[in-house]
Design a protein around this motif. Sequence first.
Motif, PDB file in Angstrom:
ATOM      1  N   ASN A 199     106.542  68.509  48.363  1.00  0.00           N
ATOM      2  CA  ASN A 199     105.191  68.307  48.132  1.00  0.00           C
ATOM      3  C   ASN A 199     104.317  68.012  49.241  1.00  0.00           C
ATOM      4  OD1 ASN A 199     105.148  68.715  45.267  1.00  0.00           O
ATOM      5  ND2 ASN A 199     105.149  66.592  45.188  1.00  0.00           N
ATOM      6  N   SER A 200     104.957  68.391  50.578  1.00  0.00           N
ATOM      7  CA  SER A 200     104.341  68.477  51.772  1.00  0.00           C
ATOM      8  C   SER A 200     103.453  69.708  51.824  1.00  0.00           C
ATOM      9  CB  SER A 200     105.099  68.289  53.027  1.00  0.00           C
ATOM     10  OG  SER A 200     106.126  67.394  52.896  1.00  0.00           O
ATOM     11  N   MET A 216     102.577  68.416  56.792  1.00  0.00           N
ATOM     12  CA  MET A 216     102.006  66.848  56.681  1.00  0.00           C
ATOM     13  C   MET A 216     102.580  66.169  55.390  1.00  0.00           C
ATOM     14  SD  MET A 216      98.099  65.441  56.705  1.00  0.00           S
ATOM     15  CE  MET A 216      97.980  65.468  58.493  1.00  0.00           C
ATOM     16  N   LYS A 217     103.013  65.024  55.329  1.00  0.00           N
ATOM     17  CA  LYS A 217     103.480  64.272  54.179  1.00  0.00           C
ATOM     18  C   LYS A 217     102.242  64.506  53.100  1.00  0.00           C
ATOM     19  CE  LYS A 217     106.163  60.801  56.838  1.00  0.00           C
ATOM     20  NZ  LYS A 217     106.247  59.597  57.299  1.00  0.00           N
ATOM     21  N   GLN A 218     102.963  64.086  51.919  1.00  0.00           N
ATOM     22  CA  GLN A 218     102.120  64.183  50.773  1.00  0.00           C
ATOM     23  C   GLN A 218     101.226  62.931  50.880  1.00  0.00           C
ATOM     24  OE1 GLN A 218     104.215  63.662  47.158  1.00  0.00           O
ATOM     25  NE2 GLN A 218     102.150  64.109  45.777  1.00  0.00           N
ATOM     26  N   GLY A 219      99.715  62.898  50.522  1.00  0.00           N
ATOM     27  CA  GLY A 219      99.127  61.786  50.503  1.00  0.00           C
ATOM     28  C   GLY A 219      98.448  61.276  51.622  1.00  0.00           C
ATOM     29  N   TYR A 220      98.451  61.856  52.711  1.00  0.00           N
ATOM     30  CA  TYR A 220      97.973  61.778  54.008  1.00  0.00           C
ATOM     31  C   TYR A 220      96.957  62.554  54.628  1.00  0.00           C
ATOM     32  CZ  TYR A 220     101.710  58.397  54.742  1.00  0.00           C
ATOM     33  OH  TYR A 220     102.496  56.994  54.528  1.00  0.00           O
ATOM     34  N   GLN A 257     103.484  76.696  46.780  1.00  0.00           N
ATOM     35  CA  GLN A 257     102.252  76.652  45.588  1.00  0.00           C
ATOM     36  C   GLN A 257     101.188  76.407  46.128  1.00  0.00           C
ATOM     37  OE1 GLN A 257     103.809  75.313  42.008  1.00  0.00           O
ATOM     38  NE2 GLN A 257     105.493  76.629  41.780  1.00  0.00           N
ATOM     39  N   ASP A 258     100.179  76.661  45.469  1.00  0.00           N
ATOM     40  CA  ASP A 258      98.636  75.996  45.764  1.00  0.00           C
ATOM     41  C   ASP A 258      98.382  74.778  45.433  1.00  0.00           C
ATOM     42  OD1 ASP A 258      97.808  78.847  46.612  1.00  0.00           O
ATOM     43  OD2 ASP A 258      97.235  79.164  44.465  1.00  0.00           O
ATOM     44  N   ALA A 259      99.059  74.147  44.254  1.00  0.00           N
ATOM     45  CA  ALA A 259      98.849  72.804  43.891  1.00  0.00           C
ATOM     46  C   ALA A 259     100.204  71.923  44.077  1.00  0.00           C
ATOM     47  CB  ALA A 259      98.523  72.670  42.490  1.00  0.00           C
ATOM     48  N   PRO A 260     100.261  70.706  44.458  1.00  0.00           N
ATOM     49  CA  PRO A 260     101.764  70.072  44.297  1.00  0.00           C
ATOM     50  C   PRO A 260     102.146  69.838  43.012  1.00  0.00           C
ATOM     51  CG  PRO A 260      99.455  68.547  45.412  1.00  0.00           C
ATOM     52  CD  PRO A 260      99.119  69.916  44.645  1.00  0.00           C
ATOM     53  N   LEU A 261     103.701  69.639  43.346  1.00  0.00           N
ATOM     54  CA  LEU A 261     104.406  69.683  42.117  1.00  0.00           C
ATOM     55  C   LEU A 261     104.160  68.303  41.479  1.00  0.00           C
ATOM     56  CD1 LEU A 261     106.603  71.007  40.563  1.00  0.00           C
ATOM     57  CD2 LEU A 261     108.464  69.743  41.902  1.00  0.00           C
TER      58      LEU A 261
END
Length: 361
Positions: A220-221, A247-251, A319-323
């Motif tokens: 999910n990066s 980049m890490k997820q959520g940053y 993918q275009d969107a996170p899992l």
Amino acid sequence: MPKKGNRKRLKFRAGDVCSESVTVADYANADPAVVKSGRVKKAVVNAVEKEVKLLCGLEASQGAVQEVLSSAARIRGDSLESSDDLSQEEDDENEARAACKKKNKRRKESSESSDGGEYPVDIWLVLSSYIRPEDVGRFALICRNAWTVTCTAAFWTRLYRRHYNMDAELPFRLQPDSIGRMRCLRACVIRSLFHLYEPFCLRVSKIPALPESTPTTLLNSKCLLFWIKKVPGTRPEAMWEFNFKFMKQGYTKNGSAKSLCIPRQYEDVHTNSDSDCYLLQVTTLNFIFTPVVMGMTLTLFTINVSTDMRHHRVRLVLQDAPLQRGRKRGDQGGTQVVLDPVHSVKLMDWWHPQYPSSPCT
């Protein structure tokens, strides 16, 4: 235990007592809670004495009665001693609990009454000159003024000058002339310490090229940047480097500085466009055509054995969107990047000496 008000009293009458109704159990197993005094009642003594006189005569009954009374008194005394021991233990426990409560209460009152002394920032700035690089985080957690000192440009400049060595080979962006600027000062000093400070250099040498937690770390990066670089070698054909900056997820960029509430005058010092970023570097033996994946999210990362059984095969699914949580991995759909054969795979943090940072940092 029965309540005090519900205790039953033993009632004896001289006419009701006979040899069949008075037993040893009346004395040996008598409940001390029922007969609080622990002594044989006078009615019982008179009844037993009368019964013995009728059966054995006056002379013979004297010794028997005294023996019965002495044995009963001895049994009662033992039971009272045991009950006294138990009650004493309970009293000791109660006293210990009460003392503990008083002690905690005194501690609470003393902590509330004494707030401690507050030292000015200048003292913490002087103390920071003796802090090791690995203890900066602990020093910042002492108090708010100590944390404020670690946000200043003077702290990071002194830390750099303390460990600078002219013989060390530093990139141009980490030279003393470049360190003089305020913007991205903290990030530049941290990167330079991995070239100058020996404990940090040893730490880098012990880090494996590809940690075991890489698939989970990169899940999910978001891919911020992707580029291919040709690596000249001794072989007739050159090797190629495929670089993926995640980049890490959520940053978000510069999100760390805002979340920590850095003082406004020191925001430039903590600016770092590469914060919370990884670089996945895959070196292949030949050029492989890959689609554009910038701006997409990594949902699957696997490393298998190549078809020639001598190298590796890397597969990425973006993918275009996170899992989302609870859903299966995105094996189907999305954009796939397959690199085969692969010579080496590396995963580097933003502070790694081989990390190709942006020009501003």
